[in-house]
Design an enzyme around this catalytic site. Structure first.
Site, short mmCIF file in Angstrom:
data_model
loop_
_atom_site.label_atom_id
_atom_site.label_comp_id
_atom_site.label_asym_id
_atom_site.label_seq_id
_atom_site.Cartn_x
_atom_site.Cartn_y
_atom_site.Cartn_z
N ASP A 1 -4.45 -4.62 6.69
CA ASP A 1 -4.99 -4.53 8.04
C ASP A 1 -6.51 -4.49 8.07
OD1 ASP A 1 -5.18 -2.08 6.90
OD2 ASP A 1 -4.18 -0.97 8.51
N ASP B 1 0.85 -1.18 0.00
CA ASP B 1 0.00 0.00 0.00
C ASP B 1 0.89 1.23 0.00
OD1 ASP B 1 -2.63 -0.85 -0.07
OD2 ASP B 1 -2.50 -1.53 2.00
N THR C 1 -12.72 22.88 4.23
CA THR C 1 -13.70 21.79 4.22
C THR C 1 -13.58 21.05 2.91
OG1 THR C 1 -15.47 23.02 3.13
CG2 THR C 1 -15.35 23.21 5.54
N ARG D 1 -13.03 23.08 -0.50
CA ARG D 1 -11.69 22.70 -0.90
C ARG D 1 -10.71 23.88 -0.84
NH1 ARG D 1 -11.15 19.49 -6.08
NH2 ARG D 1 -12.54 21.04 -6.97
N LYS E 1 -6.34 29.80 -0.11
CA LYS E 1 -5.40 28.77 -0.58
C LYS E 1 -6.23 27.51 -0.76
CE LYS E 1 -4.14 25.71 1.85
NZ LYS E 1 -3.98 25.09 3.14
N GLN F 1 -15.92 20.39 1.05
CA GLN F 1 -16.80 20.94 0.04
C GLN F 1 -16.17 22.14 -0.67
OE1 GLN F 1 -18.19 20.00 3.15
NE2 GLN F 1 -18.82 18.12 2.11
#
Lengths: 679, 608
Positions: A515, A299, A370, A374, A392, A372
């Site tokens: 895992d 992974d 958030t 971004r 930003k 949403q």
């Protein structure tokens, strides 16, 4: 932490091992090892020979003693390996004895019972400061747990119901809070119990390669038995009467007692070495399969890269200084609690931007990041920088923001954005009002030392495949940086399973570490599936190994241990067979000398007399087992190289060495035997 | 060890190497049911007709069991056919001399001998066999047994080359194609070449010639009833007999010699085999004969490389064989050139080395070379008396037989025998690189090891077991008290033992050459040697075919840097080591009691 291996001949292990060596003389146990069984029968016949022989009784007695030693030394090797394995496992198990458990009975009340009486499905409550009585899953609550007893890691971990961190291991201690656990195993069936049974001789099952090797050794034994039996009539033809003890001595020297005596010890020691690396194997077969692995699935997150992306570079737009950009980026990131956001603040510091606190700017209004929007940022009200609106975030989100502010798209900035994306990084755009200030490059940070490790794997002929949810562009860049051979981008759990199946259809052996519950099918499908101890019970059940440290790069060590196990077996087999040359040169002239003194030149070692020659060969044959016990337990040194290079090296050491060493050894023993006037 | 010998050896190896690839490429076509050769226009119709007559479907492939059963059935029928003709020859035509039926034990021995590609001859052809027996019952096997060996090798190679299949080819197709496209055409050309060297090919009666120098020989005295007259000491009384005439055999020799060599059969047309001036007229004929012994076996290694898509592996196997061949040839040559130590003690400097039992035309080198080659392969043709080789010189052929004739080997048999060693080498050393051993991408697992070891076990068991039995029997050792020789052996001491060991080694390895000195034509030896030949061929082949079947079914593991290399110098060394340690060491005690002891005793001036 890895458990310190006990010193090779720890008194606490050697004592019981000596007792065990005698206990293992039971023919019912010996029969499983054809080579040593034949040796034992030979020792028995020689012992009888002491009393029935008319002459040379002293010589025959010496032979008998050393033949018994040969058997005992082999048993001792196995007993020591078992002892070390058990000691290792007991150290892990010690924690769980005499634990009391609060079992939830019908009606919701709790009753205190002994941990050993818990059955699968029982629900127990564990409070802060108590030891978890058995392996299980947290079904209610969350707690910090000290797992140092099994992992050696002192930092406590969080275990909580639901999700992938619900599994708890018996013997670990709850530090805070209270959790309800459903016991997932019956007593004696835990991973540790299974591991212990693997190192205990009686219940140990032979692995496929071990079976094949046993067949080879058994067949060689039959052939040499035939050689020695037919020698009797051949001798009669020439007018020679070979005594049975001498023929038995020849037989025992010729059959591969060295590898026959050490074979099981090597297997047990392999398990033991895994245990030292805090890995529990569910079967010997899995350890052996690890040596055969062709493909390694890893992974990306947590294994190849550090958990999160980090800001690595500020790329200002034309006319903007780097410092100006850094300053704005820092302000915009103050309210961004994500690791990425914090990494921007850290990077800004390098440009001399003092770290500011939100409290320092009372008039500013921070906008949190958030999923949403971004983006994150800050709007200044009164005071400094009135009216500045710094943002930003993802390039799309910022472009929209700038457009809303009446600005327009800055193509040079957007070019940078595309460049970064192509390079596998994640671009964040910083804007001040209608102006785009530049771009922050976020990058996955590849863990140190991985490039070398993957290179090592490549020389071993193992292909590494990175599994990631990233888009192919990002994946390509990270794959190139980490040095993996291939990647699977935008991977869903079922893709992993499909990939494993595809590789296996192509004849390759696949190893993976996982895992989560959704890893379980892939872990079950993989030839070597290592479940992390922090993982779910489902994952642990599906895999064939459990890594107590939950360290994803552990797979590499596991593979090396598997290879080392096979190499040790092969090397000692080669050594054992190669030894026969010298033994022939010791015993055959000795047998013929009486009737044909002319054959003296064949005694190339110049051994003192026929009896010292035969005895020396038998003594060498017995002592070489003891001499090789440390090697069998430690394993032949494995350095990752191509197969051709390893073959050349081991062929030289154990093949050529196996031919030469016994010439020297037998000669030395002959000198001692002669000096002591033993026979 | 003269320069001419070195030169010949070099020429031999170079020419052999040169024909290996073309032979291998031709084998690729012959051993492919759909293969194309330039003989197709002539032979294809004949091939189709044969399938039609036999009821064989050429496109129907067999698994290892079907293939093995077909091979066993064919061999059984062939063996019974020959046995029947030999037993019934007095009732059958083409018996002008009026020979009676061959005795049951001799007929068994002979039928088995020819079926198994051994061509051990316990009979004297001209005084035992009718023309029909010679030309039909025996010659048919020169082709059939050779084709059978090549067919099995092809099936084993297919087992290596293919994956995840049960099918190994069709035995009948392989048998027919090898006979028609490979053996017959080459023999035709080869026979003409031999005739060009002066080898006879006619149907004339035997010629009688007056000796230029009449000579006297000692023969056992017979009474009126034809019984041997024995003296007071129990030994036969000898009398002198004058010989004035010589019988010179005639017959279709070149055609027989061609297949005898090419098919590694080795049964001589004359009793003197390749030492006879007709059967081996010139140095060139000698060269061509030893070349033809190795020709197909050498080509099969190329076939192995081609089929498994690892030409380097094919060459590695070839190189291993050649190293073993050169070691044997040089050892034998050295021992023979060194000569007899007793001569040296007597002050006789035999510049030519040990010439006893050698054809003067061939001398030391070509005799030693021939003896090595004929036992490297399972040919068994001889151009010198192996019994008369020095102790160490004679150990070389014996040693070659004990390896199971894997040095180029009998046609087909050499390759599949060597592949058993390859499997074992890969298994033992394969573990040393830290993976489950893989041979050309196939995992070597317990079943494969079991089958490989089983075939080795059978080799050792049969050679050592029968020799031990013979030693304990009344046909074995000389009387301990009187040292009188038994019915079986003509020599005492280690040399007598070597003769017994050689006989069973030759039989089990399906060689057919003899150390002589052994009175083989007794019910005891006919029967036990016959059984040894049967075990040595068919008991060995079954586990090897099972191994091929198992390998064919395996998945192919793609090669990587971690894959065990079966090419190059290291592998050659490894394979050499395996052949010597696992193959040869088992026979060391027996060799110690035979040629090795004899060597040291000869050095002290003792003879046997």
């Amino acid at each position: 932490m890895s458990h310190k291996p006990p010193s090779l001949f720890d008194g606490a292990i050697v004592g019981p091992a000596i007792v065990d060596s005698f206990r293992k003389l039971d023919p019912r146990a010996m029969i499983t090892n054809p080579v040593m069984f034949v040796t034992q029968v030979g020792a028995l016949l020689t012992t009888v020979g002491i009393f029935t022989a008319s002459a040379d009784r002293g010589f025959i007695a010496h032979l008998a003693v050393w033949l018994w030693f040969t058997v005992l030394f082999a048993n001792f090797a196995e007993a020591v390996a078992e002892g070390r394995g058990k000691a290792q496992a007991q150290a892990l198990r010690r924690t769980r004895v005499k634990t009391m458990a609060h079992r939830v009975a019908s009606g919701g009340r709790t009753e205190d019972v002994n941990a050993n009486d818990l059955r699968k499905g029982d629900v127990v409550i564990v409070r802060a400061g108590e030891v978890i009585p058995a392996d299980g899953d947290v079904i209610e609550g969350a707690a910090t747990v000290d797992e140092s007893a099994i992992t050696g890691e002192s930092a406590p971990v969080i275990r909580e119901s639901g999700g992938d961190r619900s599994a708890v291991t018996g013997g670990t201690r709850v530090l805070s809070d209270e959790i309800k656990i459903r016991v997932s195993i019956n007593p004696g069936e835990g991973f540790l119990d299974r591991m212990i049974s693997l190192v205990e001789g009686a219940k140990r099952q032979k692995t496929p390669n071990e079976i094949a090797l046993t067949i080879l050794l058994a067949a060689l034994t039959i052939i040499f038995l035939l050689v020695c039996v037919t020698l009797k009539p051949y001798g009669l033809y020439a007018g020679m009467v070979f005594s049975v003890p001498v023929l038995i001595a020849l037989l025992v020297c010729l059959i591969p007692t060295t590898i026959g005596g050490l074979l099981s010890a090597i297997g047990i020691a392999g398990m033991d070495r895994l245990l030292q690396h805090n890995v529990l194997a569910m079967s010997g077969r899995a350890v052996e399969a690890a040596g055969d692995v062709d493909v390694l699935l890893l992974d990306k997150t947590g294994t190849i890269t550090l958990g999160n992306r980090q800001a690595t570079e500020f790329i200002p737009a034309p006319g903007v200084s780097e410092k100006e950009l850094a300053d704005a980026a820092q302000l915009a990131s103050l309210a961004d609690e994500t690791p990425e956001g914090r990494s921007v603040v850290v990077l800004a510091k390098k440009f001399g931007i003092r770290e500011r606190q939100i409290q320092e700017l009372p008039h500013a209004q921070f906008i949190k990041f958030t999923a949403q929007t971004r983006m994150s940022g800050v709007d200044f009200g009164n005071g400094d920088g009135v009216g500045r609106r710094i943002r930003k975030g993802a390039s799309e989100a910022i472009r929209q923001f700038v457009t809303e502010q009446g600005g327009h798209n800055d193509t040079t900035v957007m070019d940078k954005v595309n460049d970064i994306a192509r390079g596998g990084g994640t671009p964040l755009v910083v804007a001040d009002g209608r102006r785009m200030l530049g771009v922050v490059r976020l990058k996955d940070i590849v863990k140190g030392g991985l490039v070398e490790r993957f290179k090592r794997l490549r020389t071993m002929g193992i292909k590494t495949i990175m599994i990631t949810g990233d888009n192919p562009l990002t994946a390509t860049a990270i794959a190139a940086e980490a040095g993996v051979d291939d990647f699977l981008a935008e991977a869903k759990p079922e893709d992993k399973l499909a990939l494993i199946r595809r590789e296996q259809t192509g004849g390759r052996m696949v190893a993976m570490i996982g895992d989560g519950t959704n890893d379980a099918p892939a872990l079950a499908q993989a030839d070597v599936g290592v479940a992390m101890n922090t993982g779910t019970q489902a994952a642990k059940e599906a895999g064939n190994m459990v890594d107590l440290d939950s360290n994803p790069t552990k797979l590499i060590e596991i593979i090396e241990i598997g290879k080392q196990l096979l190499i040790t077996r092969g090397s000692l087999t080669t050594f054992s067979i190669a030894n026969d040359v010298a033994k022939y040169f010791a015993i055959i002239p000795a047998m013929l000398m009486g009737t044909f003194p002319a054959i003296a030149p064949l005694n190339v070692m110049g051994l003192h007399s026929p009896t010292t020659a035969i005895l020396s060969a038998v003594i060498f044959n017995a002592l070489i087992i003891v001499a090789l016990i440390p090697l069998a337990l430690r394993g032949v040194k494995y350095t990752p190289m191509g197969a051709a290079a390893i073959l050349q090296r081991n062929l030289l050491i154990y093949g050529a060495g196996g031919v030469v060493i016994p010439f020297v050894g037998i000669k030395l023993i002959d000198l001692i035997v002669t000096a002591l006037n033993l026979v | 060890m003269q320069p001419s010998g070195w030169l010949q050896l070099a020429v031999y190896v170079v020419v052999l190497a040169a024909i290996t690839k073309p032979m291998g490429l031709y084998l690729m076509q012959v051993l492919d049911a759909k293969g194309r050769t330039w003989l197709d226009p002539v032979l294809r119709p004949l091939e189709r007709l044969t399938y039609w007559l036999m009821g064989v479907r050429a496109d129907h492939e067999q698994d290892w069991k079907q293939y093995t059963w077909a091979m066993l059935l064919f061999s059984l029928v062939g063996c019974l056919f020959t046995y029947a003709i030999l037993r019934l020859q007095h009732l059958l035509p083409l018996n002008p001399q009026g020979f009676g039926p061959v005795s049951p034990d001799l007929a068994f021995n002979t039928a088995v001998s020819f079926t198994t590609n051994t061509n051990w001859q316990n009979y004297t052809g001209e005084s035992t066999m009718s023309y029909l027996s010679q030309m039909v019952a025996l010659v048919i096997h020169n082709f059939a047994s050779a084709a059978t060996g090549i067919a099995i090798a092809a099936a084993v190679v297919r087992g290596l080359a293919r994956h995840t299949t049960k099918l190994l080819g069709n035995f009948w197709v392989d048998l027919v194609r090898v006979s028609y496209y490979l053996l017959l055409p080459i023999c035709l050309v080869f026979a003409v070449a031999l005739v060009s060297q002066g080898m006879i090919q006619n149907f004339q009666p035997f010629t009688k010639a007056k000796l230029v120098e009449p000579m006297k020989i000692q023969v056992e005295k017979k009474n009126d009833k034809g019984e041997t007259v024995k003296g007071a000491d129990g030994k036969a009384v000898m009398e002198e007999q004058a010989v004035t005439e010589q019988v010179i055999p005639q017959g279709p020799m070149a055609s027989q010699v061609a297949i005898k060599m090419l098919g590694t059969n080795g049964g001589g047309y004359t009793n003197a085999n390749a030492a006879h001036p007709f059967e081996n007229p010139t140095p060139l004929s000698n060269f061509l004969q030893i070349l033809s012994i190795f020709a197909i076996g050498s080509g099969l290694t190329y076939y192995l490389g081609r089929m498994t898509k690892s030409q380097a592996h094919g060459w590695a196997v070839w190189a291993t064989m050649i190293v073993l061949f050169l070691a044997g040839a040089l050892a034998c040559w050295w021992a023979e050139a060194a000569g007899n130590p007793i001569h040296h003690h007597l002050g006789v400097i035999a510049a030519d080395g040990n010439m006893e039992g050698k054809e003067v035309r061939f001398g030391i080198f070509n005799s030693a070379l021939f003896a090595t080659i004929t036992t490297d392969a399972s040919c068994g043709a001889v151009n010198c008396m192996h019994d008369s080789l020095t102790a160490l010189g004679g150990m070389v052929p014996l040693f070659n037989l004990h390896l199971g004739e894997v040095i180029i080997g009998g046609v087909g048999a050499g390759l599949y025998g060597m592949l058993v060693f390859v499997v074992l080498a890969v298994f033992i050393a394969g573990l040393m690189v830290g993976r489950t051993p893989e041979y050309l991408g196939k995992k070597i697992q317990s079943f494969d090891v079991k089958m490989a070891m089983l075939s080795l076990l059978i080799l050792a068991l049969t050679i050592l077991g029968f020799s031990a039995w013979a030693c304990m029997s009344q046909w074995g050792p000389p009387d301990p008290a009187t040292h009188a020789l038994t019915d079986g052996t003509n020599n005492s001491g280690p040399h007598g033992f070597s003769e017994i060991l050689y006989a069973y080694s030759s039989a089990v390895a399906n060689n057919g050459s003899a150390f002589a000195g052994l009175s083989g034509n007794t019910p005891w030896y006919n029967t036990t040697l016959g059984l040894a030949m049967l075990f040595g061929r068919f008991l060995m082949v079954v586990p090897i075919m099972a191994l091929a079947g198992s390998l064919a079914q395996k998945k192919l593991v793609p090669a990587s840097a971690g894959t065990f290399p079966v090419t190059g110098f290291t592998f050659v060394i490894l394979l050499l080591g395996t052949v010597l340690l696992i193959g040869a060491l088992n026979f060391l005690p027996a060799l110690a009691l035979g040629p090795i002891v004899e060597h040291f005793l000869t050095a002290q001036g003792k003879l046997f």
